[in-house]
Scaffold this motif. Structure first.
Motif, PDB file in Angstrom:
ATOM      1  N   VAL A 168       0.835  -1.215   0.000  1.00 22.59           N
ATOM      2  CA  VAL A 168       0.000   0.000   0.000  1.00 22.59           C
ATOM      3  C   VAL A 168       0.868   1.262   0.000  1.00 22.59           C
ATOM      4  O   VAL A 168       0.363   2.364   0.246  1.00 22.59           O
ATOM      5  N   PHE A 169       2.157   1.117  -0.270  1.00 24.91           N
ATOM      6  CA  PHE A 169       3.054   2.273  -0.280  1.00 24.91           C
ATOM      7  C   PHE A 169       2.586   3.338  -1.273  1.00 24.91           C
ATOM      8  O   PHE A 169       2.654   4.535  -0.960  1.00 24.91           O
ATOM      9  N   PRO A 170       2.109   2.965  -2.478  1.00 17.60           N
ATOM     10  CA  PRO A 170       1.594   3.996  -3.383  1.00 17.60           C
ATOM     11  C   PRO A 170       0.436   4.782  -2.784  1.00 17.60           C
ATOM     12  O   PRO A 170       0.362   6.008  -2.926  1.00 17.60           O
ATOM     13  N   ALA A 171      -0.487   4.080  -2.102  1.00 21.59           N
ATOM     14  CA  ALA A 171      -1.629   4.770  -1.494  1.00 21.59           C
ATOM     15  C   ALA A 171      -1.173   5.710  -0.385  1.00 21.59           C
ATOM     16  O   ALA A 171      -1.698   6.824  -0.237  1.00 21.59           O
ATOM     17  N   ILE A 172      -0.208   5.282   0.409  1.00 22.23           N
ATOM     18  CA  ILE A 172       0.334   6.144   1.467  1.00 22.23           C
ATOM     19  C   ILE A 172       1.001   7.371   0.851  1.00 22.23           C
ATOM     20  O   ILE A 172       0.830   8.490   1.314  1.00 22.23           O
ATOM     21  N   SER A 173       1.757   7.155  -0.213  1.00 24.88           N
ATOM     22  CA  SER A 173       2.494   8.249  -0.855  1.00 24.88           C
ATOM     23  C   SER A 173       1.571   9.282  -1.468  1.00 24.88           C
ATOM     24  O   SER A 173       1.934  10.458  -1.570  1.00 24.88           O
ATOM     25  N   MET A 174       0.387   8.866  -1.891  1.00 28.01           N
ATOM     26  CA  MET A 174      -0.539   9.784  -2.548  1.00 28.01           C
ATOM     27  C   MET A 174      -1.453  10.508  -1.585  1.00 28.01           C
ATOM     28  O   MET A 174      -2.305  11.289  -2.000  1.00 28.01           O
ATOM     29  N   GLU A 204      16.796  -5.021   0.008  1.00 29.20           N
ATOM     30  CA  GLU A 204      15.652  -5.937  -0.015  1.00 29.20           C
ATOM     31  C   GLU A 204      14.340  -5.180   0.189  1.00 29.20           C
ATOM     32  O   GLU A 204      13.344  -5.437  -0.493  1.00 29.20           O
ATOM     33  N   THR A 205      14.353  -4.225   1.109  1.00 27.59           N
ATOM     34  CA  THR A 205      13.154  -3.441   1.391  1.00 27.59           C
ATOM     35  C   THR A 205      12.768  -2.573   0.199  1.00 27.59           C
ATOM     36  O   THR A 205      11.596  -2.534  -0.216  1.00 27.59           O
ATOM     37  N   LEU A 206      13.753  -1.867  -0.369  1.00 29.37           N
ATOM     38  CA  LEU A 206      13.477  -1.005  -1.515  1.00 29.37           C
ATOM     39  C   LEU A 206      13.009  -1.809  -2.725  1.00 29.37           C
ATOM     40  O   LEU A 206      12.195  -1.327  -3.518  1.00 29.37           O
ATOM     41  N   THR A 207      13.524  -3.007  -2.865  1.00 30.62           N
ATOM     42  CA  THR A 207      13.117  -3.842  -3.994  1.00 30.62           C
ATOM     43  C   THR A 207      11.623  -4.138  -3.938  1.00 30.62           C
ATOM     44  O   THR A 207      10.919  -4.086  -4.953  1.00 30.62           O
ATOM     45  N   MET A 208      11.121  -4.442  -2.736  1.00 34.48           N
ATOM     46  CA  MET A 208       9.687  -4.711  -2.578  1.00 34.48           C
ATOM     47  C   MET A 208       8.863  -3.487  -2.963  1.00 34.48           C
ATOM     48  O   MET A 208       7.850  -3.591  -3.666  1.00 34.48           O
ATOM     49  N   ILE A 209       9.292  -2.308  -2.521  1.00 33.34           N
ATOM     50  CA  ILE A 209       8.553  -1.082  -2.813  1.00 33.34           C
ATOM     51  C   ILE A 209       8.605  -0.750  -4.298  1.00 33.34           C
ATOM     52  O   ILE A 209       7.590  -0.408  -4.921  1.00 33.34           O
ATOM     53  N   CYS A 210       9.804  -0.862  -4.883  1.00 30.23           N
ATOM     54  CA  CYS A 210       9.966  -0.511  -6.293  1.00 30.23           C
ATOM     55  C   CYS A 210       9.159  -1.431  -7.202  1.00 30.23           C
ATOM     56  O   CYS A 210       8.621  -0.988  -8.229  1.00 30.23           O
ATOM     57  N   LYS A 211       9.064  -2.702  -6.858  1.00 30.43           N
ATOM     58  CA  LYS A 211       8.292  -3.639  -7.681  1.00 30.43           C
ATOM     59  C   LYS A 211       6.816  -3.259  -7.686  1.00 30.43           C
ATOM     60  O   LYS A 211       6.142  -3.337  -8.716  1.00 30.43           O
TER      61      LYS A 211
END
Length: 783
Positions: A168-174, A204-211
């Motif tokens: 849900v990182f995109p939703a948080i970012s928006m 590893e953490t950034l990879t999950m977010i970027c995907k």
């Protein structure tokens, strides 16, 4: 990482709640309530820290509406045709959890928990966010507390939080509140990356977010909050500071300075020192997500103002990565990725649409960056297919003209300049009348950089503000006030306007013109030297006008013409010296003057010495012109200036080119009118001479003091002159060393030292003085 301050605790410490249940069980415990003394249960937001959240009137503490119902997050407008998007709904926050985080906020604000206890707080609180990251991060009040927790936690809990909310990182970012939480988390990751041991867990953490983002980047890119988070993520993956202005929207003054050859630095993201390791594969992953967008999505990205900013940042970060740029830029131009091949990057079928898109604000900004970073082969193709035969049309448009400025300022060779001249050379007057002076300024700068069309350029500009039948007297005033001139109906009776401010671009154009060889700019020299005395004084009081006068005094014009202008300022040097901008004009006038004029300037400054010494620039100016020495020992001051005059003349006679042989005929000590090869070398050579003469004649300021008999001969300037002359005549090695020294100084100081003050009302006095001081030791406004 943020270090939490600690203070002496009372004998009875507050108990740290481990979980929400622990908090509820101990709610009646008096020791726990200590941290709530004189504080409200809910934390009061600090406006100065969270600008995006200023319009919070419609939210309650838990982020719900006034009716108490839970509100879903802002819907994702854009959906990839190939991948359906699942809607994200924010659940209602449990009141007990809201109270729990409120108490934690109170404990942080009270500063009653030491560093170890705060670490425990961060650990426990972040554990409680699992499964509820979206609801908590997008809550107006709790999001503030989350930011504090993310700044103070260790890398494991920070990454644990981000992995938990990756989906849900995109939703948080928006979200307006969630975007602050997301950016705080990314900045904390950047801090933890200073320890190389944290690299793998962060990767590893950034990879999950970027995907997750790469699967559908359109929504985040086109959101006003999400786009900012995504740009920070790009910078983090690249390894540059997240708040770097170079990779966010550049200041218009910096862009203008670069286009006018006033800033020697170019966009080169790979040359910046990296504060932490890079994640090149993740950057490629995000770019690949953009490349996978459908043709319909690309059209959205081309015209959306927020996605334009993201794409500009991405392009700047890919500088020198030609392979990646050659994949991305054609897609942003609207070409089909499958049709992009070497030698045919731009499809002819999209040329007309590109021309139309450049009239849109968002795409015009994007196109400027494309031209800035495009590999040479792609730039040449864009130049030939897109811009050729459309330059004047685009130059006439209020948005597209800035793209033309970028194109001209990045012209690769003289052949391209010839093509530009064919379309714009006869249109200078039309461009000025339309207010597109920036295009002309960019062409003049490119002409100087590539050493082509210099004379034609000067002639076309002079013809644009006058006619062949007119005297050249009005050329400079009309360029200084070209907006006033072209708005006047009866141009033949136009006069110097009172109360008008000199136009910034007009000033910059004239400063550039006076860098050309004197034979190209005779009408301009005649014009500025023929200005009325009161107009010269008014121009000198204006920051832009003062710069023009200084450029003229430092140009290749003859000493007689310079004296003619300086004489018109006589009687006003004291007043000018009191202004930050005028003080530089006084200094330059002094340098370009004969001995008698120098004495006159010194007399005027002596009259205002007390008041001048209280200004910011005054002490430097008084020291540079040795006004104290002039007041105490005027005869010795004259002798020192005369010695400098003689040494300058002999120096130019020895080191100057054939064209400088006429220097002896000029009455000006500082005239460099015939030397055109290395103007900055000459400037720094003069500093070398000043330094050597100041060192060679120490006794001039020490009259009456005891000296050794063998040093008596140093009392006169005559010896100093012959000493320096003898050194000059000893051989070619002396000449080479001095030239090399001056050249190295010029390379470092160059045009950049004179740039940004042109673009604002006040100058950076400290920087200017540091660069102009004799060497004693090694040392985007759119028009």
């Amino acid at each position: 990482m943020v270090s939490f301050g600690s203070k002496a605790l009372p004998s009875k410490k507050p108990r740290i709640p481990n979980t929400v249940e622990d908090y509820l069980m101990g709610e009646d415990d008096k020791s726990y309530k200590y941290g709530r003394k004189k504080k409200n249960l809910s934390r009061k937001a600090k406006k100065e820290s969270f600008g995006f959240d200023a319009d919070s009137a419609n939210k309650t503490v838990s982020g719900r509406g006034y009716d108490g119902t839970a509100k879903s997050n802002k819907s994702w407008k854009h959906h990839s045709a190939s991948e359906p998007q699942t809607s994200v709904v924010r659940k209602q926050i449990d009141p007990d959890i809201a109270k729990y985080f409120s108490e934690i906020a109170n404990l942080f604000e009270s500063n009653e928990a030491d560093l170890e206890e705060r670490s425990v707080l961060c650990h426990n609180a972040l554990e409680e966010t699992r499964g509820k990251e979206l609801e908590l991060a997008t809550d107006y009040i709790i999001s503030h507390t989350l930011q504090t927790l993310l700044e103070g936690c260790d890398v494991d809990h920070l990454c644990g939080f981000l992995r938990g909310c990756a989906k849900v990182f995109p939703a948080i970012s928006m979200d307006r509140s969630g975007s602050h939480v997301a950016e705080t988390a990314l900045k904390s990751l950047a801090v933890h990356l200073q320890d190389e041991q944290n690299y793998s867990v962060i990767e590893e953490t950034l990879t999950m977010i970027c995907k997750v983002i790469a699967s559908n980047p359109i929504d985040v890119m086109c959101n006003c909050y999400g786009s900012h988070v995504l740009r920070s993520l790009f910078c983090l993956c690249k390894g540059v500071p997240l708040d770097s202005s170079e990779f966010h929207r550049a200041k218009s003054s910096a862009v203008l300075a670069e286009r006018l050859n006033l800033n020697i630095s170019q966009s080169s993201g790979n040359d910046l020192p990296h504060s932490h390791p890079l994640f090149p594969d993740l950057l490629k992953l995000l770019i690949a997500g953009i490349l996978k967008c459908s043709r319909k999505d690309i059209k959205t990205l081309q015209t959306d103002q927020y996605s334009s900013l993201v794409l500009q940042t991405a392009l700047k970060l890919l500088v020198k990565h030609d392979e990646e740029l050659l994949k991305l830029i054609p897609v942003l131009l609207g070409c089909k990725k499958e049709n992009v091949v070497e030698g045919n990057f731009v499809e002819m079928s999209v040329v007309s649409s590109i021309v139309d898109l450049m009239k849109e604000t968002a795409y015009s900004h994007l196109m400027e960056v494309i031209l800035d970073v495009a590999p040479e082969s792609l730039y040449n193709e864009i130049f030939t297919k897109v811009f050729r035969n459309s330059l004047f049309l685009l130059s006439s448009h209020q948005c597209a003209n800035f793209v033309v400025q970028a194109l001209v300022s990045h012209a690769r060779d003289q052949d391209q300049m010839e093509l530009i001249w064919e379309e714009l050379g006869a249109k200078f007057r039309d461009l000025l009348e339309m207010g597109r002076s920036g295009v002309i300024a960019a062409f003049i700068a490119a002409s100087q950089r590539l050493h082509t069309h210099e004379q034609k350029c000067c002639q076309a500009l002079a013809a644009a503000v006058g006619s062949t039948n007119e005297s050249p007297r009005s050329i400079v005033p009309r360029i200084l006030f070209f907006e006033s001139y072209f708005s006047c109906e009866d141009k033949s009776n136009w006069n110097w306007p009172n109360g008008f401010k000199i136009h910034v671009i007009g000033s910059l154009i004239l400063q550039a013109v006076f860098k050309f060889r004197s034979e190209y700019i005779q009408p301009y020299i005649t014009s500025i030297a023929s200005m009325e005395a009161d107009h010269v004084f008014e121009a000198a009081k204006d920051a832009g006008g003062a710069r023009v006068i200084e450029a003229f005094l430092g140009s290749n014009a003859s000493g007689k013409q310079k004296h003619r202008l300086i004489l018109k300022l006589r009687g006003h040097f004291g007043e000018l010296s009191m202004h930050s901008s005028g003080s530089f004009t006084v200094e330059r006038s002094f340098t370009a003057s004969s001995l008698s004029l120098r004495e006159s300037i010194a007399s005027e400054l002596l009259a205002v010495r007390t008041e001048l010494s209280k200004t910011k620039q005054g002490p430097y100016l008084l020291r540079k012109l040795d006004i104290d020495g002039f007041a105490a020992r005027p005869d010795q001051w004259k002798l020192k200036q005369s010695s400098k005059q003689s040494t300058y003349k002999e120096f130019y006679a020895t080191f100057g080119s054939r064209e400088t042989k006429s220097f002896r005929k000029d009455s000006s000590v500082a005239d460099t009118s015939k030397h055109t090869s290395h103007p900055f070398d000459i400037k720094n050579m003069r500093k070398e001479i000043d330094h050597s003469l100041d060192s060679a004649v120490p006794s001039l300021g020490l009259a009456g003091m005891k000296r050794h008999p063998e040093k008596e001969k140093w009392q006169t300037g005559k010896f100093a002159k012959h000493a320096v002359t003898d050194d000059i005549s000893r051989g070619k090695n002396k000449k080479k060393n001095l030239v090399a020294s001056a050249t190295s100084c010029a390379a470092g100081k160059g045009a950049e030292s004179a740039v940004k003050p042109f673009l604002s009302e006040e100058r950076s006095i400290k920087k200017r003085h540091r660069k102009d001081r004799p060497m004693k030791s090694s040392k985007k406004l759119k028009t």
